[in-house]
Design a protein around this motif. Sequence first.
Motif, mmCIF file in Angstrom:
data_model
loop_
_atom_site.group_PDB
_atom_site.id
_atom_site.type_symbol
_atom_site.label_atom_id
_atom_site.label_comp_id
_atom_site.label_asym_id
_atom_site.label_seq_id
_atom_site.Cartn_x
_atom_site.Cartn_y
_atom_site.Cartn_z
ATOM 1 N N SER A 1 53.798 37.130 49.359
ATOM 2 C CA SER A 1 52.602 36.737 50.121
ATOM 3 C C SER A 1 51.356 36.861 49.257
ATOM 4 N N LEU A 2 51.425 36.317 48.067
ATOM 5 C CA LEU A 2 50.315 36.461 47.127
ATOM 6 C C LEU A 2 49.067 35.753 47.625
ATOM 7 N N LYS A 3 47.932 36.364 47.291
ATOM 8 C CA LYS A 3 46.624 35.845 47.688
ATOM 9 C C LYS A 3 45.798 35.551 46.435
ATOM 10 N N PRO A 4 44.820 34.662 46.541
ATOM 11 C CA PRO A 4 43.964 34.400 45.372
ATOM 12 C C PRO A 4 43.327 35.673 44.804
ATOM 13 N N GLU A 5 43.027 36.629 45.659
ATOM 14 C CA GLU A 5 42.415 37.872 45.179
ATOM 15 C C GLU A 5 43.382 38.760 44.411
ATOM 16 N N ASP A 6 44.650 38.386 44.368
ATOM 17 C CA ASP A 6 45.613 39.118 43.534
ATOM 18 C C ASP A 6 45.570 38.637 42.081
ATOM 19 N N THR A 7 44.801 37.600 41.821
ATOM 20 C CA THR A 7 44.682 37.076 40.463
ATOM 21 C C THR A 7 44.099 38.128 39.538
ATOM 22 N N ALA A 8 44.808 38.410 38.457
ATOM 23 C CA ALA A 8 44.385 39.457 37.519
ATOM 24 C C ALA A 8 45.381 39.513 36.360
ATOM 25 N N VAL A 9 45.025 40.287 35.361
ATOM 26 C CA VAL A 9 45.998 40.669 34.337
ATOM 27 C C VAL A 9 46.659 41.954 34.820
#
Length: 116
Positions: free
Chosen positions: A84-92
């Motif tokens: 259930s990934l969200k755009p705010e999970d974007t990261a290294v």
Amino acid sequence: QVQLVESGGGLVQAGGSLRLSCAASGSSSRLNSMAWYRQAPGKQRELVAIITTGDNPNYADSVKGRFTISRDNAKNTVYLQMNSLKPEDTAVYYCRVVTTWSSAFWGQGTQVTVSS
């Protein structure tokens, strides 16, 4: 010394899943805690999930119920299943391990990008 090799990052649409892996080698036979951190652009690195030798995982509130950390002691590998990934999970995303002699080691990081 402990060497960490991460894999599994990539680009996924919101709602999708990814599984990260971090394999430890070298003096890795005595690993205490294994953890995943992440760092988004312009933000501080934050703890995502951690699992100790007692196999009691802890999670950041923002990922509870969506991410699962696990470890395979025979392979000296830690995993992070991200659903259930969200755009705010974007990261290294970075793997970090602490040995029984209290030395900490970091992986090189793997990019996770979640598109909306």
